[in-house]
Design a protein around this motif. Structure first.
Motif, PDB file in Angstrom:
ATOM      1  N   LYS A 105       0.611  -1.074  -0.155  1.00 44.51           N
ATOM      2  CA  LYS A 105       0.022   0.167  -0.079  1.00 44.51           C
ATOM      3  C   LYS A 105       0.423   1.419  -0.198  1.00 44.51           C
ATOM      4  O   LYS A 105       1.814   1.838   0.736  1.00 44.51           O
ATOM      5  N   ALA A 106       0.697   2.118  -1.520  1.00 45.88           N
ATOM      6  CA  ALA A 106       1.750   3.009  -1.214  1.00 45.88           C
ATOM      7  C   ALA A 106       1.294   4.162   0.520  1.00 45.88           C
ATOM      8  O   ALA A 106      -0.224   4.189   0.319  1.00 45.88           O
ATOM      9  N   PRO A 107       2.152   4.534   0.454  1.00 41.66           N
ATOM     10  CA  PRO A 107       1.836   5.779   1.488  1.00 41.66           C
ATOM     11  C   PRO A 107       0.964   7.011   0.970  1.00 41.66           C
ATOM     12  O   PRO A 107       1.189   7.060   0.577  1.00 41.66           O
ATOM     13  N   SER A 108       0.185   7.549   2.314  1.00 39.72           N
ATOM     14  CA  SER A 108      -0.831   7.996   2.118  1.00 39.72           C
ATOM     15  C   SER A 108      -1.183   8.991   2.860  1.00 39.72           C
ATOM     16  O   SER A 108      -0.737   9.223   4.313  1.00 39.72           O
ATOM     17  N   ARG A 109      -1.811  10.186   2.424  1.00 38.39           N
ATOM     18  CA  ARG A 109      -2.119  11.251   3.968  1.00 38.39           C
ATOM     19  C   ARG A 109      -3.274  11.427   4.850  1.00 38.39           C
ATOM     20  O   ARG A 109      -2.561  10.913   6.051  1.00 38.39           O
ATOM     21  N   THR A 110      -4.305  10.244   3.850  1.00 41.65           N
ATOM     22  CA  THR A 110      -5.077   9.995   5.324  1.00 41.65           C
ATOM     23  C   THR A 110      -4.540   8.841   6.381  1.00 41.65           C
ATOM     24  O   THR A 110      -5.401   8.487   7.429  1.00 41.65           O
ATOM     25  N   ASP A 111      -3.509   8.476   6.093  1.00 41.80           N
ATOM     26  CA  ASP A 111      -2.687   7.741   7.103  1.00 41.80           C
ATOM     27  C   ASP A 111      -2.357   8.045   8.406  1.00 41.80           C
ATOM     28  O   ASP A 111      -1.811   7.297   9.402  1.00 41.80           O
ATOM     29  N   PHE A 112      -2.101   9.737   8.203  1.00 45.18           N
ATOM     30  CA  PHE A 112      -1.994  10.187   9.485  1.00 45.18           C
ATOM     31  C   PHE A 112      -3.436  10.837   9.991  1.00 45.18           C
ATOM     32  O   PHE A 112      -3.024  10.964  11.808  1.00 45.18           O
ATOM     33  N   VAL A 113      -4.556  10.209   9.370  1.00 42.06           N
ATOM     34  CA  VAL A 113      -6.168  10.815  10.490  1.00 42.06           C
ATOM     35  C   VAL A 113      -5.848   8.989  11.589  1.00 42.06           C
ATOM     36  O   VAL A 113      -5.693   8.216  11.489  1.00 42.06           O
ATOM     37  N   GLY A 114      -6.226   9.745  13.090  1.00 47.08           N
ATOM     38  CA  GLY A 114      -6.353   9.140  13.814  1.00 47.08           C
ATOM     39  C   GLY A 114      -5.003   8.895  14.931  1.00 47.08           C
ATOM     40  O   GLY A 114      -4.995   8.644  15.461  1.00 47.08           O
TER      41      GLY A 114
END
Length: 180
Positions: A105-114
């Protein structure tokens, strides 16, 4: 049995005989648990298998070439065929394994949510604010943050990222009083 050993110790088979012994010892150590392959790196086992396959195929082809040919030129040709065959077999194995493994899975900005973040500006409003957040791999990023209410934020304080606005390219945050 003596002829096999003698053939394995003649050129060009001897080049891969010792490599095959190393590969065999390596896999015995892996099976017995003395040497472990890193589970975090998905390709460590397939790469070890591909190198092992390369060595095994090259050894077998050079062994056959050594047994069948007596001339130096023919044995050198057998070495070239062995190298090509070993490389091709290892490459095919790696290609098949890569197709079988799920794509990373490519890193995404939504990974920071939470995640929690540390505020870097003295205030956070609906139009302004910056914070530092740490990704799962330990790296950090300075991000643009905004708030929806009238909460008071201060530099060095902790906030919780609860959403990402892709159009505005910023994160929505709220106060957070827990430990990092």
């Amino acid at each position: 049995m003596g002829e096999l050993v003698q053939t394995a110790l003649e050129f060009p088979a001897v080049l891969f005989t010792f490599a095959l012994l190393v590969v065999l010892v390596f896999w015995v150590l892996v099976v017995t648990g003395v040497v472990g392959l890193d589970d975090d790196e998905l390709l460590s086992v397939p790469v070890a298998a591909a190198v092992s396959l390369f060595v095994a195929v090259a050894w077998f082809v050079t062994l056959a070439g050594t047994a069948l040919f007596t001339g130096g030129l023919a044995r050198t040709a057998a070495l070239a065929v062995a190298l090509a065959g070993g490389w091709l077999s290892g490459r095919l194995l790696l290609t098949a394994v890569r197709k079988a493994l799920p794509a990373a899975k490519a890193p995404s900005r939504t990974d920071f949510v939470g995640r929690t973040c540390v505020l870097r500006t003295s205030t956070v409003t609906r139009d302004f604010g910056q914070a530092e957040v740490h990704a799962e791999d330990g790296s950090s990023a300075v991000i643009q943050v905004r708030q929806t209410g009238t909460d008071t934020f201060r530099a060095g304080g902790t906030a919780l990222i609860f959403d990402y606005d892709a159009e505005g390219e910023f994160f929505w945050v709220m106060p957070y009083e827990g430990e990092l």
